[in-house]
Design a protein around this motif. Structure first.
Motif, PDB file in Angstrom:
ATOM      1  N   SER A  16      39.270  41.509  33.430  1.00  0.00           N
ATOM      2  CA  SER A  16      38.682  42.682  32.775  1.00  0.00           C
ATOM      3  C   SER A  16      39.763  43.681  32.383  1.00  0.00           C
ATOM      4  O   SER A  16      40.694  43.947  33.141  1.00  0.00           O
ATOM      5  CB  SER A  16      37.693  43.338  33.736  1.00  0.00           C
ATOM      6  OG  SER A  16      37.415  44.643  33.314  1.00  0.00           O
ATOM      7  N   MET A  36      50.043  36.540  43.250  1.00  0.00           N
ATOM      8  CA  MET A  36      49.069  35.475  43.017  1.00  0.00           C
ATOM      9  C   MET A  36      49.549  34.117  43.551  1.00  0.00           C
ATOM     10  O   MET A  36      48.855  33.111  43.395  1.00  0.00           O
ATOM     11  CB  MET A  36      48.777  35.381  41.526  1.00  0.00           C
ATOM     12  CG  MET A  36      48.116  36.640  40.967  1.00  0.00           C
ATOM     13  SD  MET A  36      48.098  36.658  39.148  1.00  0.00           S
ATOM     14  CE  MET A  36      46.742  35.508  38.814  1.00  0.00           C
ATOM     15  N   GLU A  85      49.547  41.096  35.104  1.00  0.00           N
ATOM     16  CA  GLU A  85      48.679  40.070  35.690  1.00  0.00           C
ATOM     17  C   GLU A  85      48.035  39.252  34.573  1.00  0.00           C
ATOM     18  O   GLU A  85      47.918  38.028  34.662  1.00  0.00           O
ATOM     19  CB  GLU A  85      47.591  40.699  36.565  1.00  0.00           C
ATOM     20  CG  GLU A  85      46.623  39.643  37.089  1.00  0.00           C
ATOM     21  CD  GLU A  85      45.515  40.153  37.992  1.00  0.00           C
ATOM     22  OE1 GLU A  85      45.607  41.276  38.502  1.00  0.00           O
ATOM     23  OE2 GLU A  85      44.541  39.392  38.181  1.00  0.00           O
ATOM     24  N   ILE A 122      41.495  47.399  35.454  1.00  0.00           N
ATOM     25  CA  ILE A 122      41.145  46.443  36.501  1.00  0.00           C
ATOM     26  C   ILE A 122      42.165  45.306  36.543  1.00  0.00           C
ATOM     27  O   ILE A 122      42.564  44.862  37.613  1.00  0.00           O
ATOM     28  CB  ILE A 122      39.696  45.963  36.288  1.00  0.00           C
ATOM     29  CG1 ILE A 122      38.759  47.105  36.686  1.00  0.00           C
ATOM     30  CG2 ILE A 122      39.400  44.694  37.074  1.00  0.00           C
ATOM     31  CD1 ILE A 122      37.299  46.824  36.527  1.00  0.00           C
ATOM     32  N   THR A 123      42.607  44.845  35.388  1.00  0.00           N
ATOM     33  CA  THR A 123      43.649  43.813  35.324  1.00  0.00           C
ATOM     34  C   THR A 123      44.826  44.389  34.539  1.00  0.00           C
ATOM     35  O   THR A 123      44.655  44.820  33.402  1.00  0.00           O
ATOM     36  CB  THR A 123      43.127  42.563  34.580  1.00  0.00           C
ATOM     37  OG1 THR A 123      41.836  42.231  35.094  1.00  0.00           O
ATOM     38  CG2 THR A 123      44.068  41.381  34.764  1.00  0.00           C
ATOM     39  N   ARG A 140      47.976  35.273  34.059  1.00  0.00           N
ATOM     40  CA  ARG A 140      46.733  34.504  33.914  1.00  0.00           C
ATOM     41  C   ARG A 140      46.800  33.634  32.654  1.00  0.00           C
ATOM     42  O   ARG A 140      46.395  32.468  32.667  1.00  0.00           O
ATOM     43  CB  ARG A 140      45.524  35.442  33.778  1.00  0.00           C
ATOM     44  CG  ARG A 140      45.097  36.122  35.074  1.00  0.00           C
ATOM     45  CD  ARG A 140      44.074  37.200  34.760  1.00  0.00           C
ATOM     46  NE  ARG A 140      43.552  37.872  35.922  1.00  0.00           N
ATOM     47  CZ  ARG A 140      42.279  37.775  36.352  1.00  0.00           C
ATOM     48  NH1 ARG A 140      41.407  37.028  35.698  1.00  0.00           N
ATOM     49  NH2 ARG A 140      41.887  38.442  37.416  1.00  0.00           N
ATOM     50  N   PRO A 187      41.375  32.313  33.591  1.00  0.00           N
ATOM     51  CA  PRO A 187      40.534  33.176  32.750  1.00  0.00           C
ATOM     52  C   PRO A 187      41.142  34.575  32.582  1.00  0.00           C
ATOM     53  O   PRO A 187      41.869  35.040  33.454  1.00  0.00           O
ATOM     54  CB  PRO A 187      39.209  33.252  33.521  1.00  0.00           C
ATOM     55  CG  PRO A 187      39.483  32.738  34.881  1.00  0.00           C
ATOM     56  CD  PRO A 187      40.679  31.868  34.811  1.00  0.00           C
ATOM     57  N   LYS A 240      38.956  46.807  31.576  1.00  0.00           N
ATOM     58  CA  LYS A 240      38.304  48.116  31.722  1.00  0.00           C
ATOM     59  C   LYS A 240      39.225  49.168  32.325  1.00  0.00           C
ATOM     60  O   LYS A 240      39.968  48.885  33.245  1.00  0.00           O
ATOM     61  CB  LYS A 240      37.101  47.971  32.665  1.00  0.00           C
ATOM     62  CG  LYS A 240      35.778  47.899  31.966  1.00  0.00           C
ATOM     63  CD  LYS A 240      34.657  48.048  32.994  1.00  0.00           C
ATOM     64  CE  LYS A 240      33.420  47.303  32.547  1.00  0.00           C
ATOM     65  NZ  LYS A 240      32.521  47.015  33.673  1.00  0.00           N
ATOM     66  N   ARG A 277      39.877  52.307  34.672  1.00  0.00           N
ATOM     67  CA  ARG A 277      39.258  52.916  35.857  1.00  0.00           C
ATOM     68  C   ARG A 277      39.036  54.405  35.641  1.00  0.00           C
ATOM     69  O   ARG A 277      37.978  54.935  35.942  1.00  0.00           O
ATOM     70  CB  ARG A 277      40.176  52.754  37.073  1.00  0.00           C
ATOM     71  CG  ARG A 277      40.233  51.355  37.622  1.00  0.00           C
ATOM     72  CD  ARG A 277      40.907  51.368  39.002  1.00  0.00           C
ATOM     73  NE  ARG A 277      41.250  50.025  39.397  1.00  0.00           N
ATOM     74  CZ  ARG A 277      40.373  49.146  39.893  1.00  0.00           C
ATOM     75  NH1 ARG A 277      39.115  49.484  40.064  1.00  0.00           N
ATOM     76  NH2 ARG A 277      40.754  47.929  40.205  1.00  0.00           N
TER      77      ARG A 277
END
Lengths: 390, 390
Positions: free
Chosen positions: B307, B34, B294, B289-290, B298, B304, B309, B311
């Protein structure tokens, strides 16, 4: 296929990378995840790849002593850019060190005249091209090619550098003078309707193809890629067929990218081959099961190829520097991208930005390329590159 | 919720991490992707995280000067393990430096007696527990808890260290003598039918929950995690409800993991809270997803939440050292894992292995947890840790 020694490098073996830019960085991140040690060679201290590698040898690429140091300290060498002195690589190979792809392959690809000649001899369609040795010859070629040409240096060009489109006879001399210290070729200008590319992985087991990417350039710099490309199944088959033929001709291990033009007759022409991971393959990091970077680490360590399957349609946008900010910088507004589901911001840690300099990229995944494209566009639109306030 | 200063760290800002192990390493890999700079503090040169960070400060964790150096050089600090001197962290905070989660939170969680007291006061069910100050008291507790207890040091334990299960009165004295230089607690032994855990992300915007993981331990070391856990929707709701309550009580920013026992009555008890990314959340790297790593980057940079979620269903197996190989090592047989689609091998670059030492992990994704489990099992079964031949 040539027979080659079977090798398999167990972690922690040492991988050497010539070049410390963003491609090297993304290679190092994968290699480290897999437990390998990495040494990078690059003249710039604290290079994007050097920041994450175990060691950076700070040296010019033309320094044989440094190159030999890299070879001595590592079990295999690869490179992230093709403008390396082939003779130096060759002498390192002769000393018994492994380099993938080999210096022979690099020689074949590095010089655009040679590359295109090989493709032409293979029967692969390429834009009509001629070597250029003087201005009179160039004028003659200009008329022969209907007054629309691309004048290119045979070696060393990238991101539009060493590359001029000429459609006006009065601009010919100026362009020639700008580039004539180099070996030159003049190419037919292709009025393409689409540019696409394919990343190919080749190792001791065989060949794998990544999904075809559709690319949008501006001033010869990649702006975005959309995956899968909007092309017919037939065109896709033709592209994969050509790619296979070329990779079999190259007959070496590595990651290769082939860029194509599709003209208004839907005819497919090869534009260029790169013997390394490619900007148009960055989407593979999140978009595919195995990224082009992990794949190259697998290849040079003698590991099996990973699946190149696409998880979801993708859009990749480059984050480019502007003409307002030169030197140290910070990146504002990445939060807009991070807010979006399945949207990834990559920044390369370059110490300086500049006009059109690639400092990062954004990849978005979604159930359609259109949604992915809108998402990545939105993320990019809020990113601002600003002077670094100290 | 307490009001806190709003901050947002633009890349390249500097992130400090206390602890250079595998959790730190996976944090650094995400932070670098990042575009952040990372400095790691760890006493061992060339630590797993230090290898990929921009810098490693080599120092004991108890060295306030080194900790202050880390704070001075960075914009925010986080940590990858909870056994840090809270008073040192507090004094750094008092000097105006940002640490997430805060020293207050760490104090609350670090001491198991305090942690369990808070949970009990919240009305959350935990195993019955008592402080232990002498052997006679311990004997009394042993009888009160029906002759089955877990004796634990209040602070400093991990991977089964500082942790003894006692079911025989004759073993009581030996166990007590082994641990009695520490503050101790004795806990009711829970004859659980399942162990599960949940990773929670909390920042200035709110809370996100990752899917619940089902964990298999052996000798108190995590062997594998299966995601999603095979639990009823009702149990899942109860777990998320408890997690929410605890995180609201903690009221701080960070990644937290809560481990639960499910007993034969399908009753849910909290085992432990960790104020950091957790081994049972490694599956989030490819599975969500994240990733949890990470996500923490963040959180500490004021970005922010991403997600959480899933996979695809996942299985994660740790790669553990054996009692045959001690010291320098190489890892053979990773090719069996790399051959399988959607199977990922992570190695931490630790310079030495040892019995049951975590040196890496494997994550496999598939359309069912059963398939993912078989795949990861197969990959692990071919991995061999061998002495490094020089």
């Amino acid at each position: 296929m040539k027979t080659r020694e079977i090798f398999r490098l167990k972690p922690p073996s040492n991988i050497g990378i010539v070049g410390g830019g963003q491609l090297g960085r993304m290679l190092v991140l994968e290699a480290k995840r897999m437990g390998y040690n990495v040494i990078v060679l690059d003249p710039k201290p604290n290079s994007p790849a050097g920041q994450v590698a175990d060691e950076q040898i700070i040296s010019d690429f033309s320094d044989i002593v440094a190159l030999r140091e890299l070879a001595t300290k590592t079990d295999v060498i690869t490179y992230e850019f093709e403008h390396i002195d082939v003779e130096l690589l060759k002498s390192i190979e002769k000393e018994g060190y492994k380099i993938y792809p080999s210096s022979n392959t690099l020689r074949m690809i590095q010089n655009k005249y040679e590359q295109k000649t090989i493709l032409k001899n293979l029967g692969v369609r390429v834009p009509i091209f001629y070597p250029v040795t003087n201005l009179d010859e160039l004028k003659e070629i200009f008329y022969k090619l209907n007054g629309k040409i691309v004048l290119k240096t045979s070696t060393g060009g990238y991101d539009g550098k060493g590359n001029v489109i000429i459609k006006d006879i009065n601009k010919l001399e100026e362009a020639y003078k700008e580039l004539c210290n180099n070996e030159l070729i003049a190419e037919e200008f292709i009025d393409y309707i689409k540019e696409v590319s394919i990343v190919i992985a080749k190792n001791h087991e065989g060949i794998s193809f990544y999904p075809v990417s559709e690319n949008i350039h501006k001033d010869s710099i990649l702006i975005k890629s959309i995956i899968p490309a909007k092309i017919s199944n037939e065109t896709e088959k033709i592209i994969i067929g050509i790619a296979e033929e070329i990779i079999e001709e190259i007959d070496d291990y590595g990651i290769f990218c082939i860029e194509f033009f599709i003209d208004s007759n839907l005819s497919v022409l090869v534009n260029e081959i790169a013997p390394r991971p490619h900007n148009s393959g960055h989407y593979t990091i999140e978009g595919c099961i195995t990224s082009q970077f992990e794949q190259l680490i697998r290849i040079v360590t003698g590991m099996p190829l990973g699946s190149t399957k696409l998880r979801l349609p993708c859009a990749m946008y480059n984050i480019l520097g502007n003409n307002r900010v030169d030197g140290g910088y910070c990146v504002e507004g990445i939060e807009s991208g991070l807010e979006l589901e399945d949207c990834y911001v990559h920044l390369y840690g370059k110490s300086e930005t500049g006009n059109l300099k690639k400092i990062g990229h954004i990849t978005a995944l979604d159930y359609s390329t259109q949604n992915a494209d809108l998402k990545a566009q939105k993320a990019l639109s809020n990113i601002k590159i600003e002077f670094l306030s100290m």
